[in-house]
Design a protein around this motif. Structure first.
Motif, PDB file in Angstrom:
ATOM      1  N   TRP A  25       0.834  -1.204   0.000  1.00  0.00           N
ATOM      2  CA  TRP A  25       0.000   0.000   0.000  1.00  0.00           C
ATOM      3  C   TRP A  25       0.867   1.251   0.000  1.00  0.00           C
ATOM      4  CZ3 TRP A  25      -4.155   1.985  -1.590  1.00  0.00           C
ATOM      5  CH2 TRP A  25      -4.732   3.123  -1.023  1.00  0.00           C
ATOM      6  N   ALA A  26       2.007   1.203   0.690  1.00  0.00           N
ATOM      7  CA  ALA A  26       2.949   2.328   0.643  1.00  0.00           C
ATOM      8  C   ALA A  26       3.409   2.568  -0.792  1.00  0.00           C
ATOM      9  CB  ALA A  26       4.146   2.057   1.545  1.00  0.00           C
ATOM     10  N   GLY A  27       3.641   1.483  -1.532  1.00  0.00           N
ATOM     11  CA  GLY A  27       3.997   1.629  -2.939  1.00  0.00           C
ATOM     12  C   GLY A  27       2.884   2.263  -3.747  1.00  0.00           C
ATOM     13  N   CYS A  28       1.635   1.902  -3.445  1.00  0.00           N
ATOM     14  CA  CYS A  28       0.493   2.505  -4.140  1.00  0.00           C
ATOM     15  C   CYS A  28       0.407   4.000  -3.850  1.00  0.00           C
ATOM     16  CB  CYS A  28      -0.802   1.815  -3.724  1.00  0.00           C
ATOM     17  SG  CYS A  28      -0.928   0.087  -4.246  1.00  0.00           S
ATOM     18  N   LEU A  29       0.716   4.401  -2.630  1.00  0.00           N
ATOM     19  CA  LEU A  29       0.696   5.818  -2.280  1.00  0.00           C
ATOM     20  C   LEU A  29       1.772   6.582  -3.049  1.00  0.00           C
ATOM     21  CD1 LEU A  29       0.178   5.537   1.578  1.00  0.00           C
ATOM     22  CD2 LEU A  29      -1.538   6.126  -0.142  1.00  0.00           C
ATOM     23  N   THR A  30       2.942   5.958  -3.191  1.00  0.00           N
ATOM     24  CA  THR A  30       3.998   6.575  -3.995  1.00  0.00           C
ATOM     25  C   THR A  30       3.542   6.721  -5.442  1.00  0.00           C
ATOM     26  OG1 THR A  30       5.704   5.619  -2.557  1.00  0.00           O
ATOM     27  CG2 THR A  30       6.400   6.360  -4.732  1.00  0.00           C
ATOM     28  N   LEU A  31       2.889   5.690  -5.964  1.00  0.00           N
ATOM     29  CA  LEU A  31       2.328   5.731  -7.318  1.00  0.00           C
ATOM     30  C   LEU A  31       1.363   6.902  -7.473  1.00  0.00           C
ATOM     31  CD1 LEU A  31       1.617   4.320 -10.101  1.00  0.00           C
ATOM     32  CD2 LEU A  31      -0.070   2.997  -8.802  1.00  0.00           C
ATOM     33  N   LEU A  32       0.457   7.053  -6.528  1.00  0.00           N
ATOM     34  CA  LEU A  32      -0.537   8.120  -6.602  1.00  0.00           C
ATOM     35  C   LEU A  32       0.097   9.503  -6.476  1.00  0.00           C
ATOM     36  CD1 LEU A  32      -3.237   6.465  -4.338  1.00  0.00           C
ATOM     37  CD2 LEU A  32      -3.604   7.128  -6.729  1.00  0.00           C
ATOM     38  N   ARG A  33       0.944   9.674  -5.468  1.00  0.00           N
ATOM     39  CA  ARG A  33       1.479  11.003  -5.171  1.00  0.00           C
ATOM     40  C   ARG A  33       2.440  11.473  -6.255  1.00  0.00           C
ATOM     41  NH1 ARG A  33       5.696  13.377  -2.977  1.00  0.00           N
ATOM     42  NH2 ARG A  33       6.776  11.408  -2.701  1.00  0.00           N
ATOM     43  N   GLU A  34       3.346  10.597  -6.699  1.00  0.00           N
ATOM     44  CA  GLU A  34       4.337  11.032  -7.681  1.00  0.00           C
ATOM     45  C   GLU A  34       3.690  11.410  -9.010  1.00  0.00           C
ATOM     46  OE1 GLU A  34       8.390   8.782  -6.140  1.00  0.00           O
ATOM     47  OE2 GLU A  34       7.466   8.142  -8.026  1.00  0.00           O
ATOM     48  N   ASN A  35       2.639  10.722  -9.389  1.00  0.00           N
ATOM     49  CA  ASN A  35       1.951  11.092 -10.627  1.00  0.00           C
ATOM     50  C   ASN A  35       1.132  12.363 -10.453  1.00  0.00           C
ATOM     51  OD1 ASN A  35       2.148   8.911 -12.970  1.00  0.00           O
ATOM     52  ND2 ASN A  35       2.270   7.825 -11.017  1.00  0.00           N
ATOM     53  N   ALA A  36       0.595  12.565  -9.253  1.00  0.00           N
ATOM     54  CA  ALA A  36      -0.197  13.769  -9.005  1.00  0.00           C
ATOM     55  C   ALA A  36       0.659  15.031  -9.008  1.00  0.00           C
ATOM     56  CB  ALA A  36      -0.943  13.639  -7.681  1.00  0.00           C
ATOM     57  N   ILE A  37       1.899  14.925  -8.513  1.00  0.00           N
ATOM     58  CA  ILE A  37       2.770  16.107  -8.462  1.00  0.00           C
ATOM     59  C   ILE A  37       3.686  16.183  -9.677  1.00  0.00           C
ATOM     60  CG2 ILE A  37       2.714  16.104  -5.936  1.00  0.00           C
ATOM     61  CD1 ILE A  37       5.637  15.099  -6.016  1.00  0.00           C
ATOM     62  N   HIS A  38       3.499  15.258 -10.624  1.00  0.00           N
ATOM     63  CA  HIS A  38       4.283  15.244 -11.864  1.00  0.00           C
ATOM     64  C   HIS A  38       5.779  15.108 -11.576  1.00  0.00           C
ATOM     65  CE1 HIS A  38       0.575  16.332 -13.854  1.00  0.00           C
ATOM     66  NE2 HIS A  38       0.452  17.391 -13.069  1.00  0.00           N
ATOM     67  N   ALA A  39       6.115  14.096 -10.778  1.00  0.00           N
ATOM     68  CA  ALA A  39       7.518  13.813 -10.477  1.00  0.00           C
ATOM     69  C   ALA A  39       8.278  13.497 -11.762  1.00  0.00           C
ATOM     70  CB  ALA A  39       7.618  12.642  -9.503  1.00  0.00           C
ATOM     71  N   ALA A  40       9.588  13.737 -11.741  1.00  0.00           N
ATOM     72  CA  ALA A  40      10.390  13.577 -12.953  1.00  0.00           C
ATOM     73  C   ALA A  40      10.393  12.137 -13.463  1.00  0.00           C
ATOM     74  CB  ALA A  40      11.826  14.041 -12.679  1.00  0.00           C
ATOM     75  N   ASN A  41      10.466  11.174 -12.562  1.00  0.00           N
ATOM     76  CA  ASN A  41      10.487   9.763 -12.961  1.00  0.00           C
ATOM     77  C   ASN A  41       9.551   8.981 -12.045  1.00  0.00           C
ATOM     78  OD1 ASN A  41      11.184   7.350 -14.254  1.00  0.00           O
ATOM     79  ND2 ASN A  41      12.975   7.030 -12.944  1.00  0.00           N
ATOM     80  N   PRO A  42       8.243   9.099 -12.260  1.00  0.00           N
ATOM     81  CA  PRO A  42       7.287   8.524 -11.302  1.00  0.00           C
ATOM     82  C   PRO A  42       7.166   7.017 -11.417  1.00  0.00           C
ATOM     83  CG  PRO A  42       6.129   9.379 -13.203  1.00  0.00           C
ATOM     84  CD  PRO A  42       7.572   9.753 -13.388  1.00  0.00           C
ATOM     85  N   VAL A  43       6.686   6.412 -10.338  1.00  0.00           N
ATOM     86  CA  VAL A  43       6.266   5.010 -10.373  1.00  0.00           C
ATOM     87  C   VAL A  43       5.056   4.923 -11.305  1.00  0.00           C
ATOM     88  CG1 VAL A  43       5.244   3.138  -9.011  1.00  0.00           C
ATOM     89  CG2 VAL A  43       7.125   4.502  -8.069  1.00  0.00           C
ATOM     90  N   ILE A  44       5.033   3.894 -12.179  1.00  0.00           N
ATOM     91  CA  ILE A  44       3.911   3.745 -13.109  1.00  0.00           C
ATOM     92  C   ILE A  44       3.045   2.537 -12.770  1.00  0.00           C
ATOM     93  CG2 ILE A  44       5.043   4.969 -14.985  1.00  0.00           C
ATOM     94  CD1 ILE A  44       5.762   2.241 -16.194  1.00  0.00           C
ATOM     95  N   SER A  45       3.554   1.613 -11.942  1.00  0.00           N
ATOM     96  CA  SER A  45       2.737   0.492 -11.477  1.00  0.00           C
ATOM     97  C   SER A  45       3.420  -0.160 -10.283  1.00  0.00           C
ATOM     98  CB  SER A  45       2.513  -0.556 -12.579  1.00  0.00           C
ATOM     99  OG  SER A  45       3.728  -1.199 -12.904  1.00  0.00           O
ATOM    100  N   VAL A  46       2.622  -0.892  -9.507  1.00  0.00           N
ATOM    101  CA  VAL A  46       3.129  -1.606  -8.327  1.00  0.00           C
ATOM    102  C   VAL A  46       2.863  -3.089  -8.523  1.00  0.00           C
ATOM    103  CG1 VAL A  46       2.947  -1.895  -5.832  1.00  0.00           C
ATOM    104  CG2 VAL A  46       2.690   0.384  -6.850  1.00  0.00           C
ATOM    105  N   GLY A  47       3.910  -3.887  -8.458  1.00  0.00           N
ATOM    106  CA  GLY A  47       3.758  -5.333  -8.546  1.00  0.00           C
ATOM    107  C   GLY A  47       3.712  -5.946  -7.161  1.00  0.00           C
ATOM    108  N   VAL A  48       2.814  -6.891  -6.961  1.00  0.00           N
ATOM    109  CA  VAL A  48       2.716  -7.612  -5.692  1.00  0.00           C
ATOM    110  C   VAL A  48       2.861  -9.099  -6.013  1.00  0.00           C
ATOM    111  CG1 VAL A  48       1.378  -8.011  -3.603  1.00  0.00           C
ATOM    112  CG2 VAL A  48       1.144  -5.845  -4.834  1.00  0.00           C
ATOM    113  N   GLU A  49       3.934  -9.703  -5.476  1.00  0.00           N
ATOM    114  CA  GLU A  49       4.296 -11.080  -5.842  1.00  0.00           C
ATOM    115  C   GLU A  49       4.369 -11.164  -7.369  1.00  0.00           C
ATOM    116  OE1 GLU A  49       1.572 -13.697  -3.855  1.00  0.00           O
ATOM    117  OE2 GLU A  49       2.307 -13.144  -1.868  1.00  0.00           O
ATOM    118  N   ALA A  50       5.182 -10.266  -7.904  1.00  0.00           N
ATOM    119  CA  ALA A  50       5.229 -10.040  -9.350  1.00  0.00           C
ATOM    120  C   ALA A  50       5.945 -11.160 -10.085  1.00  0.00           C
ATOM    121  CB  ALA A  50       5.935  -8.720  -9.626  1.00  0.00           C
TER     122      ALA A  50
END
Length: 491
Positions: A25-50
């Motif tokens: 879930w912490a990874g999902c929050l990073t995904l949401l926040r970095e895309n919302a603030i237009h981070a330079a190299n955002p997380v684009i997806s979170v794998g769980v037991e990928a």
């Protein structure tokens, strides 16, 4: 309190799974926040037991461009197995490869095409301070190098490196490369993880109470049960809507730590880590920079922070800092710059953009000093009036501070714990204090400022500290002299 019974195997498994869902879930929050603030190299997806992530598949953060983050999550119900050479190099319970060997194999696979990676072992297990390599782990980077690369082959560290390399099936050079990418994120107890998530959720503009944290982790568990191993941005946004989590804008994160490590420093957009540069080993007694570090150097770091946030205007300040640095942080992002600062104060998010009905004018007390033309100002929200005023007056007279008088400002209800119930009340008082001082300092060359208030109010005050006189901000250092000047800010 009676001791709890020993946990059953089912209880251990369930708790371990929940621990992993919290990390995801912490990874999902990073995904949401970095895309919302237009981070330079955002997380684009979170794998769980990928898939295709080997032994580091528990939580995978895929970014727009590498390095991606591959994580193994390990939960232990007791402290009987610290992280050390034995834990990392012993065969699995079924006689299979060790944890270190599995990580090394995965690292080789992931980097076969020369792609850079970020690897992490996250666990609530503590580091073993007697282990030659684990003991030199850098708390800032969570890496075992560079100190783990020091020492000759005959030294304790050198011999440990040789044993690790043999167990992992790596050369000395390969082991060094692996350890340059493998973070040991240790002692992450459940309360620590939950605290981090609350801060991240607040920074993401989401509800951040305990129930909201559990709702997020349970949503991740549901995705896994449904066979979804990849969580996309669209899925995470839909979860926020379904769980009714949204409360405000996502924010860039500025981490400033002077008292203790910040649990969200690793997720911050800019980090100022002064924990080891302040006196004392206890977070409760850290008061001033440790020589040769100075207040001036800390001021330079804080005032440079806006340039590191790439024009972000909605900013969440995390970490642990005393009142003078908190006030300075507010002045670095003043209202005239268009910034909106937020800080978590006793579980509430205090934001400079929060509205209120009417200004709260403070009660003012004047004390003559007759030592110069400056004005000394004491803002007292939390301390017994007689104690605070006496301490400040004693300091001003002992140091012969060139002030004509001391103006003490207190809330209309008097200084006491809990006098500011929420962000609206704090903003109303901050504006009332500023406006009172604008009237009182029209002909004053300089202000000498002493603070006894919640950290959040210090940030809100600094944010509004405009159309005032140059200000010397003092910190309570609990020495014989009581205070010392920390920063001088233009207002």
């Amino acid at each position: 309190m009676k001791p709890l019974p020993a946990p059953s195997p089912t209880s251990v498994r369930i708790t371990g799974d929940h621990y992993q869902w919290l990390i995801a879930w912490a990874g999902c929050l990073t995904l949401l926040r970095e895309n919302a603030i237009h981070a330079a190299n955002p997380v684009i997806s979170v794998g769980v037991e990928a898939d295709d992530a080997g032994n580091l598949d528990d939580v995978v953060l895929l970014r727009r461009t590498p390095p991606h983050t591959y994580t193994q999550v390990k939960y232990a119900v007791s402290s009987s197995t610290p992280v050390n050479e034995e834990y990392l190099t012993k065969p699995s319970p079924t006689g299979g490869p060790s944890i270190l060997k599995k990580i090394a194999r995965t690292w080789r696979t992931l980097t076969a095409d020369g792609i850079d990676v970020d690897l992490a072992l996250i666990t609530n297990r503590a580091p073993d301070p007697s282990d030659p390599l684990i003991a030199v782990r850098d708390a800032r980077t969570q890496l075992l190098v560079p100190k783990g690369a020091e020492g000759t082959e005959r030294s304790k560290i050198g011999k440990a490196r040789a044993r690790w390399a043999e167990n992992a099936g790596l050369s000395d050079t390969e082991l060094h490369d692996l350890l340059s990418h493998l973070r040991f994120d240790l002692s992450r107890e459940l309360p620590h993880v939950q605290e981090q998530l609350q801060l991240l959720m607040a920074a993401s503009g989401l509800r951040h109470d305990g129930q909201a944290v559990d709702d997020g982790a349970n949503w991740v568990a549901q995705q896994v049960r449904c066979g979804h191993r990849t969580i996309t941005l669209e899925m995470a946004r839909a979860a926020v809507d379904t769980l009714n989590l949204k409360t405000g804008p996502a924010r860039a994160v500025l981490s400033i730590a002077t008292l203790k490590p910040d649990p969200v420093a690793g997720e911050a957009d800019h980090t100022i880590d002064w924990v080891d540069r302040f006196e004392s080993s206890s977070e409760f007694t850290k008061r001033r920079p440790l020589t040769p570090s100075t207040w001036a150097q800390l001021q330079e770091d804080i005032e440079a922070a806006p340039a590191h946030l790439h024009g972000s205007t909605a900013i969440s300040v995390t970490g642990s800092l005393r009142l003078a640095p908190a006030f300075l942080t507010g002045t670095a992002f003043r209202m005239v710059t268009g910034a909106d600062l937020a800080v978590l104060q006793r579980g509430q998010l205090w934001s400079t953009s929060d509205t209120y009905d009417t200004d709260c004018d403070p009660t003012a007390e004047e004390h003559d000093i007759d030592q110069g033309e400056d004005l000394a100002v004491g803002i007292n929200v939390t301390v017994r009036p007689k104690d605070f005023t006496k301490d400040v007056l004693d300091y001003l007279r002992e140091q012969n501070t060139p002030a004509s008088k001391l103006l003490v400002l207190i809330p209309p209800t008097g200084p006491k714990d809990g006098s500011l119930l929420d962000s609206q009340a704090a903003n109303a008082l901050a504006v009332g204090i500023r406006d009172t001082l604008r009237r009182a300092t029209r002909t004053t060359p300089r202000i000498h400022l002493f603070l006894a208030c919640p950290m959040g109010l210090a940030v809100l005050l600094g944010h509004r500290w405009n159309r005032l006189r140059p200000t010397v901000v003092y910190e309570d250092v609990r020495t014989a002299q009581g205070y010392e000047p920390a920063f001088t800010v233009e207002a």
